[in-house]
Write an enzyme that holds these catalytic residues in place. Structure first.
Site, PDB file in Angstrom:
ATOM      1  N   ASP A  10      -1.420   5.716  -6.546  1.00  0.00           N
ATOM      2  CA  ASP A  10      -1.731   4.788  -5.468  1.00  0.00           C
ATOM      3  C   ASP A  10      -1.751   3.364  -6.005  1.00  0.00           C
ATOM      4  O   ASP A  10      -2.280   3.107  -7.082  1.00  0.00           O
ATOM      5  CB  ASP A  10      -3.089   5.147  -4.856  1.00  0.00           C
ATOM      6  CG  ASP A  10      -3.455   4.227  -3.712  1.00  0.00           C
ATOM      7  OD1 ASP A  10      -2.565   3.916  -2.904  1.00  0.00           O
ATOM      8  OD2 ASP A  10      -4.619   3.802  -3.636  1.00  0.00           O
ATOM      9  N   ASP A  53       0.842  -1.184   0.000  1.00  0.00           N
ATOM     10  CA  ASP A  53       0.000   0.000   0.000  1.00  0.00           C
ATOM     11  C   ASP A  53       0.883   1.242   0.000  1.00  0.00           C
ATOM     12  O   ASP A  53       1.496   1.571   1.017  1.00  0.00           O
ATOM     13  CB  ASP A  53      -0.924  -0.028   1.218  1.00  0.00           C
ATOM     14  CG  ASP A  53      -1.979   1.058   1.153  1.00  0.00           C
ATOM     15  OD1 ASP A  53      -1.769   2.054   0.441  1.00  0.00           O
ATOM     16  OD2 ASP A  53      -3.018   0.913   1.823  1.00  0.00           O
TER      17      ASP A  53
END
Ligand code: NAG
Ligand code: NAG
Ligand code: NAG
Ligand code: NAG
Ligand code: NAG
Ligand code: NAG
Length: 425
Positions: free
Chosen positions: A306, A106
């Site tokens: 992201d 992440d």
């Protein structure tokens, strides 16, 4: 000459990675990255990843309801109903002797956390057992890392704990240090959360590795080893091999790569911001109000890369401008909707190109990064959506589907983000 050597090197790495099994790594600081639904993933489901997401409106709506980048989760199918989990995993070896965990990547979170033995509410049967590691220790409240943890607490035994939410889930963890081994690199005294209690179904089963730019992240904790430099290539969910890579440190990084300045936003210190200045559909730069793209440290507005969000979200005025021009350019076909996607076509149509124009760097998306295909009914949808209107969403998120089969370089010391085509599927 340099670039030829580089291409040769990359070719060798690709050749090498094709012949290895799920547990091996290409070289010392290169970790294999798996799609959660790949052959190498224990979390694989029987249905195609794209079909799963396309055909289940409820899951998509759940996904859409998550606010932008920070809730970087994606639903996957499971026998027990809807389980949300990030999309890409790597193998991390923790402790002495090492206990192996498949942790989710992440880039928009800092802390790492791992389900630990005795955890109440953790879904995984693979748990890290600190009592079996000779190098494990629990951090005390006065440890400087305790202040960096999200919502830190001090227990009666004066050890440091923290609580946090992730997607729709919540965890309670104790701050722990242990040896982390990634590929062949040994990172002593790595600080992470040992999860004691979990609720909700959004947590990646075997934990999460935060690659954000905040203080507790892997990138900050390994500054001496990797100098805040890494790159990754995310594999496509459709391929049979799914061998992406996470390359840590300045060594072996691409030398010739298009780059754009990496921006830092004090309001959202974990996130990797860039300056998206425009979007081109075909040869037309679409009309987007500048405020929809502007980087604003005061509000947190802007554009981020992201790895945990699946489809690119643009704030509504930007998405509508792109979508309308896209639809206008698809001749002799009317767009239909499916789930949360509103620009879908059946059969063979000719699609316009879409180019993200970043400061100093244009990136034209290949078709595979632009469309999500359903195997049933020959349906293809533009794999982007408007940021959910019900949330105070000011972020444009360049998501993993749009990054697949590209090398994305994060070079914090030189404040730049690079991108180049690379087949890592
Ligand atoms: C997967 O890798 C093997 C070699 O290990 C190769 O022969 C095959 O073509 C690859 N499959 C895909 C879908 O890339
Ligand atoms: C963390 O959660 C536990 C249990 O729900 C609670 O007792 C504790 O006060 C929480 N700590 C913080 C800082 O919210
Ligand atoms: C790791 O932490 C222990 C305990 O504080 C310390 O003795 C050791 O020197 C540390 N090792 C490194 C490499 O920082
Ligand atoms: C698209 O929709 C319009 C308006 O309903 C209709 O006239 C047209 O025939 C449709 N085109 C196609 C290719 O289906
Ligand atoms: C990006 O594309 C635009 C419009 O086509 C062009 O004007 C600009 O020079 C390009 N920028 C770079 C860095 O190539
Ligand atoms: C999909 O398209 C192919 C070729 O265009 C066609 O042969 C096939 O029947 C189509 N499948 C469906 C389910 O429409």
């Amino acid at each position: 000459m340099r670039s030829h050597l580089f291409i040769l090197l990359i070719s060798l790495l690709i050749l090498k990675s094709e012949s290895i099994n799920c547990n091996e790594n290409s070289h010392s600081s290169d970790l294999r990255v798996f799609h959660i639904n790949s052959q190498c993933s224990p979390f694989k489901t029987s249905s195609s990843w794209e079909d799963t997401l396309l055909q289940d409106k409820a899951r998509f709506l759940y996904l859409s309801s998550l606010a932008g980048a920070r809730k970087s989760s994606v639903p996957i199918a499971s026998g027990r109903g809807i389980v949300q989990s990030p999309t890409y995993i790597v193998r991390a070896n923790i402790g002495t002797p090492a206990q192996s965990m498949l942790v989710a990547l992440d880039t928009s979170n800092d802390a790492a956390w791992i389900p630990c033995s005795g955890c109440v509410g953790c879904s995984s049967s693979v748990l890290f057992d600190p009592s079996k590691s000779s190098s494990s220790r629990t951090l005390q409240c006065q440890a400087p890392q305790c202040k960096q943890a999200p919502n830190p607490t001090c227990t009666v035994s004066k050890s440091c704990g923290f609580n946090m939410t992730y997607g729709g889930s919540a965890i309670e963890a104790s701050l722990t240090q242990d040896t982390l081994t990634l590929a062949n690199d040994v990172i002593p005294n790595y600080t992470f959360g040992c999860i004691n209690k979990a609720s909700g179904s959004s947590l990646p089963a075997q934990g999460l590795m935060g690659l954000g730019r905040g203080p507790l992240s892997l990138i900050s904790q390994t500054q001496n080893l990797y100098q805040s430099t890494f790159s990754y290539c995310l594999p496509n969910s459709k391929s049979g091999n799914f061998s992406g890579s996470l390359r840590l440190g300045p060594k072996f990084q691409p030398i010739r790569i298009k780059t754009t300045p990496l921006l830092k936003n004090p309001r959202r210190s974990s996130l990797y911001y860039v300056n998206l200045v425009g979007i081109r559909v075909g040869n037309k730069i679409v009309d987007i109000p500048p405020s929809a793209l502007a980087f604003d440290p005061a509000t947190g507005a802007g554009t981020i890369f992201d790895s945990g969000t699946v489809y690119t979200r643009l704030v509504e005025p930007a998405y509508l401008a792109v979508r309308n021009e896209f639809r206008r350019r698809v001749k002799n076909a009317n767009a239909t909707s499916l789930g949360g996607f509103d620009t879908c076509y059946t059969g063979s149509v000719v699609y316009p190109s879409v180019t993200f124009m970043f400061a100093g760097m244009n990136v034209t998306l290949p078709t595979d990064n632009l469309l999500i295909h359903s195997s049933a009914g020959n349906l293809s949808c533009l794999a982007m959506a408007a940021a959910p209107a019900n949330v105070n969403s000011v972020l444009n998120v360049i998501a993993s589907m749009q990054q697949q089969n590209h090398r994305v370089l994060i070079d914090v010391p030189n404040s730049r983000l690079g991108i180049s085509r690379e087949t890592c599927t």
